[in-house]
Design a protein around this motif. Structure first.
Motif, mmCIF file in Angstrom:
data_model
loop_
_atom_site.group_PDB
_atom_site.id
_atom_site.type_symbol
_atom_site.label_atom_id
_atom_site.label_comp_id
_atom_site.label_asym_id
_atom_site.label_seq_id
_atom_site.Cartn_x
_atom_site.Cartn_y
_atom_site.Cartn_z
ATOM 1 N N TYR A 141 -4.269 46.143 13.385
ATOM 2 C CA TYR A 141 -3.340 46.495 12.317
ATOM 3 C C TYR A 141 -3.587 47.931 11.858
ATOM 4 N N ARG A 144 -2.823 50.752 6.588
ATOM 5 C CA ARG A 144 -2.005 50.384 5.432
ATOM 6 C C ARG A 144 -1.697 48.887 5.395
ATOM 7 N N MET A 145 -1.941 48.186 6.525
ATOM 8 C CA MET A 145 -1.638 46.755 6.624
ATOM 9 C C MET A 145 -2.897 45.899 6.775
ATOM 10 N N ARG A 148 -2.860 42.685 4.766
ATOM 11 C CA ARG A 148 -1.955 41.694 5.361
ATOM 12 C C ARG A 148 -2.596 41.047 6.587
ATOM 13 N N HIS A 152 -3.465 37.105 7.095
ATOM 14 C CA HIS A 152 -3.030 36.247 8.204
ATOM 15 C C HIS A 152 -4.225 35.578 8.869
ATOM 16 N N PRO A 328 -2.255 35.172 2.444
ATOM 17 C CA PRO A 328 -1.430 36.355 2.725
ATOM 18 C C PRO A 328 -0.982 37.072 1.453
ATOM 19 N N ILE A 329 -0.749 36.320 0.372
ATOM 20 C CA ILE A 329 -0.352 36.946 -0.895
ATOM 21 C C ILE A 329 -1.498 37.812 -1.424
ATOM 22 N N ARG A 332 -1.767 41.020 0.690
ATOM 23 C CA ARG A 332 -0.801 42.061 0.339
ATOM 24 C C ARG A 332 -1.176 42.744 -0.971
ATOM 25 N N ASP A 335 -3.839 45.450 -0.840
ATOM 26 C CA ASP A 335 -3.415 46.775 -0.401
ATOM 27 C C ASP A 335 -2.967 47.646 -1.571
ATOM 28 N N ARG A 336 -2.859 47.045 -2.773
ATOM 29 C CA ARG A 336 -2.351 47.780 -3.937
ATOM 30 C C ARG A 336 -3.305 47.771 -5.128
ATOM 31 N N THR A 385 -9.107 36.802 0.967
ATOM 32 C CA THR A 385 -8.634 37.950 1.731
ATOM 33 C C THR A 385 -9.055 39.287 1.132
ATOM 34 N N LYS A 389 -11.419 42.096 3.043
ATOM 35 C CA LYS A 389 -11.034 43.498 3.197
ATOM 36 C C LYS A 389 -12.098 44.421 2.620
#
Length: 463
Positions: A141, A144-145, A148, A152, A328-329, A332, A335-336, A385, A389
């Protein structure tokens, strides 16, 4: 020191794979991950049938699960370190090939001894998959992903964990236990073919592989898992002490051997990074909670709340199911938003859910149980998740293999500790020990959330 000649570094040519190739690479990675995740649950379901067919005792047949777990945990760090030298994709494909061949060996086993050998090889193959799994996701990936992608990854594990008992029961309804292992073969061959075509080459480290260090690392982790398991099964205290002291001694020898190593197998260089150390410790806490819950809850539902086995299976489903939805939520959002906040909130929710389960009324309704399990699943899924990360992003790219090994090691170590603590609670309080185990899990959640929020102080930039 024995060395294996290292290859020249090979840098990836881009940030992640192009979309079309990425989809195929992800299919190969997650197919193999699902197979390895399903295998423990499938083997657990098959134990009674295996014991009957091979004419062995329940105590002996449990080793079908134990040898897999020991081989898996003991070799995670050495294989992760080897992946940094020869390429993560090679370790992954080699592990997948061994896992597939060992599945054939399990299906053809004619005795307990032959099955145990095949299961040990299968555990070694699974270690090849899991030791570099998250490292490969990091390269498949684009940056930036990453959240995500890790989401997954967690979704696949949660789904496999949820469906494992159902799949195993369905296969056993139409066939014998060897088919539980044989079903891995076609999926493994397909994943190998796709992976050979699509998995990206990863950077190669310039240092050599330390075989003696690998033996020390495997012995340290193997003895630790055996010692914790021995304590849980009320083995002689003298043996438990010998096993755990042996693990500590081997760990010290490994750290002493690698004190000046550029990439130590037990990654003490990474643990000097506060974000990495806090994320790893938080992961152990979270999976200890999961181990406490998944060992104690079946006894709690059946022996304390007097529910049937069918009802217990239904009550256990919401947790992993909601984890699969939330992972997955959470990925995402990672990432922010800062992982320290996301992980802390997730563990607070998980702790609330554990406390609510421990304080269930004497005769709860089905909704009373289900919504508490849903809260646990939301909290664990929301935490998992972002924390994965944080672990991977706090390690430099050339140390992705060791970081990936720690991700898997933290998960399995936490689950083992949680299961052992649950067994201890049962030993001191009988079936009522389930309530103590759930309360202990809530305590681990408080500790883990505090460590997660501490990451805000050591992360000047958003992780």
């Amino acid at each position: 020191m024995e060395m294996l000649a290292a290859k020249a570094p090979v840098a990836p040519v881009m940030d992640g794979l192009p979309p079309e190739r990425r989809r195929w690479a992800v299919a190969a990675i997650f197919t193999a991950l699902a197979m390895a995740s399903l295998d423990t649950a499938i083997a657990n379901i098959a134990l009674p049938a295996i014991a009957t067919d091979l004419q062995v005792s329940p105590a002996d047949v449990v080793w079908v699960v134990n040898v897999y777990q020991i081989a898996l945990v003991a070799t995670l760090l050495p294989l992760g370190a080897l992946g940094e030298i020869v390429g993560h994709e090679r370790i992954y494909l080699g592990g997948l090939l061994l896992f597939t061949l060992a599945s054939l060996g399990c299906a053809l086993a004619w005795s307990l001894e032959s099955l145990l050998i095949a299961r040990a090889l299968q555990g070694l193959g699974a270690s090849g998959l899991m030791s570099v799994n998250t490292a490969l996701v990091r390269y498949v990936y684009p940056s930036r992903m990453h959240g995500r992608g890790f989401g997954h990854n967690a979704l696949v594990v949660a789904t496999a964990f949820t469906l494992g008992p159902t799949i195993a029961s369905g296969i056993l309804a139409f066939g014998t236990w060897p088919w539980l292992f044989a079903i891995n073969i076609p999926f493994g061959l397909i994943a190998i073919f796709i992976g050979m075509k699509t998995l990206p080459p990863t950077p190669r480290a310039v240092h050599a592989f330390d075989f003696a260090g690998a033996v020390l690392a495997a012995g340290c982790l193997g003895l630790f898992i055996i010692g914790i398991g021995s304590a849980a099964h009320k083995t002689s205290p003298e043996w438990v002490v010998v096993e755990l002291v042996g693990a500590v001694v081997l760990g010290w020898l490994l750290m002493h051997r690698h004190r000046d190593h550029p990439a130590p197998m037990l990654p003490i260089d990474l643990f000097r990074r506060p974000m990495f150390a806090l994320s790893a410790a938080t992961a152990v806490c979270s999976f200890a909670i999961q181990g406490l819950a998944f060992v104690s809850l079946p006894f709690y539902f059946e022996s304390v709340l007097m529910r049937s086995q069918v009802e217990t299976g239904f009550f256990m489903t919401p947790w992993p199911l909601v984890v699969g939805i939330m992972a997955p939520i959470g990925g995402r959002m990672s990432d922010r938003y800062p992982v320290g906040i996301l992980g802390g909130i997730g563990l607070i929710l998980l702790g609330i859910g554990m406390a609510l389960l421990a304080t269930l009324p004497a005769s709860p309704s089905i909704p009373d149980i289900v919504w508490r399990m849903v809260i646990c699943g939301i909290g664990f899924g929301f935490f998992q998740t972002p924390n994965m990360k944080a672990l991977m992003s706090s390690a430099p790219p050339h140390r992705s293999g060791s970081a990936s090994g720690i991700v898997a090691t933290a998960r399995l170590t936490g689950q083992t500790i949680g299961a052992a603590l649950a067994a201890f609670c049962f030993a001191i309080a009988g079936h009522e020990g389930a309530i103590y185990a759930l309360a202990l899990g809530a305590g681990f959640a408080v500790l883990g959330s505090a460590m997660s929020f501490l990451r805000l102080a050591v992360a000047p930039k958003r992780a």
